[in-house]
Each structure stands twice: as structure tokens, then as C-alpha cells.
Design an enzyme around this catalytic site. Structure first.
Site, PDB file in Angstrom:
ATOM      1  N   PRO A 113      30.688   4.238  12.958  1.00  0.00           N
ATOM      2  CA  PRO A 113      31.751   4.891  13.733  1.00  0.00           C
ATOM      3  C   PRO A 113      32.791   3.886  14.226  1.00  0.00           C
ATOM      4  O   PRO A 113      33.862   4.280  14.668  1.00  0.00           O
ATOM      5  CB  PRO A 113      31.000   5.542  14.907  1.00  0.00           C
ATOM      6  CG  PRO A 113      29.673   4.883  14.965  1.00  0.00           C
ATOM      7  CD  PRO A 113      29.369   4.344  13.597  1.00  0.00           C
ATOM      8  N   GLU A 134      20.263   2.793  16.485  1.00  0.00           N
ATOM      9  CA  GLU A 134      21.437   2.271  17.213  1.00  0.00           C
ATOM     10  C   GLU A 134      22.406   1.563  16.264  1.00  0.00           C
ATOM     11  O   GLU A 134      23.447   1.065  16.696  1.00  0.00           O
ATOM     12  CB  GLU A 134      20.992   1.290  18.311  1.00  0.00           C
ATOM     13  CG  GLU A 134      20.133   1.922  19.402  1.00  0.00           C
ATOM     14  CD  GLU A 134      20.820   3.104  20.074  1.00  0.00           C
ATOM     15  OE1 GLU A 134      22.012   2.991  20.387  1.00  0.00           O
ATOM     16  OE2 GLU A 134      20.154   4.138  20.260  1.00  0.00           O
ATOM     17  N   ARG A 144      35.719  12.166  -7.007  1.00  0.00           N
ATOM     18  CA  ARG A 144      36.646  13.183  -7.550  1.00  0.00           C
ATOM     19  C   ARG A 144      37.908  12.564  -8.105  1.00  0.00           C
ATOM     20  O   ARG A 144      38.625  13.202  -8.861  1.00  0.00           O
ATOM     21  CB  ARG A 144      37.158  14.159  -6.497  1.00  0.00           C
ATOM     22  CG  ARG A 144      36.231  14.768  -5.582  1.00  0.00           C
ATOM     23  CD  ARG A 144      36.878  15.606  -4.485  1.00  0.00           C
ATOM     24  NE  ARG A 144      38.059  16.358  -4.852  1.00  0.00           N
ATOM     25  CZ  ARG A 144      38.044  17.508  -5.502  1.00  0.00           C
ATOM     26  NH1 ARG A 144      36.917  18.062  -5.837  1.00  0.00           N
ATOM     27  NH2 ARG A 144      39.168  18.117  -5.808  1.00  0.00           N
ATOM     28  N   ASP A 163      45.502  18.849  -4.683  1.00  0.00           N
ATOM     29  CA  ASP A 163      44.679  18.928  -3.482  1.00  0.00           C
ATOM     30  C   ASP A 163      45.441  18.483  -2.239  1.00  0.00           C
ATOM     31  O   ASP A 163      46.344  17.657  -2.318  1.00  0.00           O
ATOM     32  CB  ASP A 163      43.445  18.020  -3.620  1.00  0.00           C
ATOM     33  CG  ASP A 163      42.304  18.699  -4.347  1.00  0.00           C
ATOM     34  OD1 ASP A 163      42.288  19.932  -4.386  1.00  0.00           O
ATOM     35  OD2 ASP A 163      41.436  17.976  -4.865  1.00  0.00           O
TER      36      ASP A 163
END
Ligand code: SAH
Length: 265
Positions: free
Chosen positions: A89, A116, A153, A168
Site C-alpha cells: 500500500p 504486517e 491484456r 477500453d
């Protein structure tokens, strides 16, 4: 294109990769994906991959040595990878532009954290850290799947029709136009909140390809303007699209001036 994914939950990766477009690309050999069980790179009898954090505090941390051993084994078997990505993150935000960049690489390794996170020293062997969004998941497996799906993709031959990839959302800085399929009109009684029949727009049934193309451009632009105007700054628009965008913007301004804010442009 080659991928190696290092995880303590191989099944979380293997099942989803066996389905759909990615599953077929792997079967055909367009994609070469190896899932590595981190526990295979431990040296103790109990195959321990985690330990308590130095300095105390809650939770466990993934030990560095099994991850180093996994990276060594991947390099010995498949050569030095083009990128070693730590899912985190705290990483750079993963976007369509990042997906495009990664799709040009020959060999990508993805490391899935757990608990963690990973021992900070693992970052020595990592070439980049990627986050799939500002929220915290319990492991890097879903992020790794998100990354591999979005990247794959864009690899030629993975999606049958390259035009569909080019259309897209985000690929040119615009959201995609709306899609309809049969039937052209839903059974009587099916209506939207304003009581209008749920009909497919006439232009799509017209067979007039130039009109359809222009309608789709207008829809893509008006959606992007309504929902994600931030994207328009970086969008690569052709002359016709620029003209349509100006019309839409003028339309919005006059709607605002009349005191009724235009919703979907
Ligand atoms: N304590 C850590 C979070 C650990 S979450 C921190 O605050 O930075 C456990 C693992 O899940 C992470 O090591 C990472 O591999 C993965 N993960 C969680 N959220 C993620 C996200 N938004 N993007 C990418 N990986 C994520």
C-alpha cells in the site's frame, strides 16, 4: 511474457489464473506464469515464513531469507527478471499507464506480502513497489492478480481483438462508450425511472457506421466529462473528438447559465 509470483497462498493465484482470457493465454503459451510457494524456500522443518517484529508490537513480518532464496531460484532458472515488484500500500499507484509500461517487459516477478508486510531489507532486491489503491488488504495476492490481469491484456495475442483493448476505458484517457446487446427493446413494462422504454439507441441499429462512430465518441467524451473530467487533461483526442468536446463543454456552460446544471452533460 514471463511472470513469477511469490506467495504463501499459491492456490489463491492459481485458480483465478486458470479462467478466462488469462487462462487461455497461459494454455497457448502467450503468457508463461509460475507461482512459487514461499514455503518451498524455507530451510527449517516447520517451513516457517514469518516472525515477530523487532521492537515489539502486534502482528508478524515475512522473513527476508525465504524471499531472497525464492528470488535467487527464479533468477537461476529463468534469468534476471526485468522487474521485481513488491505489492504494497506504500507503493506507486498502479494505473493503466503503469500497466502499459510493464506490458513491454519480458519478465516480471511479483512478491505478495502478508501480515504486517515484509522485512524492510527485502526492498534491496525490489526494483519497484506498486499499490493498487489507497486501502489495505490482508495480502498481496489480490494486488498481484490485479496487476497481472491488467498487464497481460496489453500483451499482443492475449486479448483476441486488439481494438477492444484500444477502446477500453483509460487506454486513451477516456472512459469507454456504453454497450448494448440484444434485444433491441425489453419486454413492455420494462422502463427506466422516468417511464421511458429501455430501448437501444436508434443510431446503433441504423447500420450507419460513420454515425455510430461519432455517437460513440460523443458518449465516451460526455461520460468522461461528467464522471472523470480529470482524465481529459491527459487525453489524446483527434480533431473530431476535440470538436465534440468543445460542443459538450459549450452545452454545459449554457445549461449552467440557464440555472439547471447538466447532469450527464
Ligand atoms: N502494515 C502494512 C500493510 C500490510 S498489508 C502497511 O501499512 O504498509 C499485507 C500485505 O498486503 C502487504 O505487504 C502487501 O503485499 C499487500 N497489500 C495490502 N494492501 C495493498 C495495496 N493497496 N496494494 C498493494 N498491496 C497491498
Amino acid at each position: 511474457m514471463k511472470f513469477d509470483i511469490v506467495t504463501i497462498f499459491p492456490a489463491m493465484i492459481e485458480r483465478p489464473l486458470a479462467e478466462g482470457i488469462l487462462g487461455r493465454a497461459i494454455e497457448r503459451g502467450t503468457l508463461d506464469v509460475k507461482v512459487r510457494d514461499l514455503r518451498d524456500f524455507t530451510t527449517d522443518r516447520h517451513r516457517v515464513v514469518d516472525d515477530v517484529p523487532y521492537g515489539g508490537g502486534p502482528g508478524m513480518v515475512l522473513k527476508p531469507s525465504p524471499i531472497f532464496a525464492a528470488l535467487d531460484a527464479i533468477e537461476a532458472e529463468r534469468g534476471r527478471p526485468s522487474a521485481v515488484i513488491l505489492t504494497s500500500p506504500q507503493g506507486t499507484r498502479f494505473t493503466q499507464a503503469e500497466a502499459r509500461r510493464l506490458s513491454g517487459l519480458a519478465h516480471v516477478v511479483l512478491l505478495c506480502g502478508r501480515y504486517e508486510g515484509v522485512d524492510e531489507r527485502v526492498r534491496e532486491r525490489v526494483t519497484e513497489e506498486l499499490s493498487i489503491g489507497d486501502y489495505v488488504l490482508s495480502g498481496g495476492e489480490l494486488p498481484a492478480l490485479v496487476i497481472i490481469d491488467a498487464v497481460a491484456r496489453l500483451v499482443p495475442g492475449v486479448v483476441g481483438d486488439q481494438q477492444s483493448v484500444a477502446d477500453d476505458s483509460f487506454s486513451r484517457g477516456l472512459l469507454d462508450f456504453p454497450q448494448f446487446t440484444r434485444p433491441a427493446e425489453l419486454a413492455p413494462g420494462a422502463a427506466d425511472a422516468e417511464g421511458r422504454a429501455l430501448k437501444v439507441p436508434d443510431v446503433l441499429l441504423s447500420g450507419n457506421h460513420a454515425a455510430i462512430r461519432r455517437w460513440r465518441k460523443r458518449e465516451a467524451l460526455s461520460r468522461t466529462l461528467a464522471r472523470r473530467p480529470d482524465l481529459l487533461d491527459g487525453a489524446a483526442l483527434d480533431d473530431e473528438e476535440q470538436e465534440i468536446l468543445r460542443e459538450l463543454q459549450d452545452g454545459r456552460i449554457s445549461a449552467l447559465q440557464k440555472g439547471k446544471a447538466g447532469s450527464d452533460a
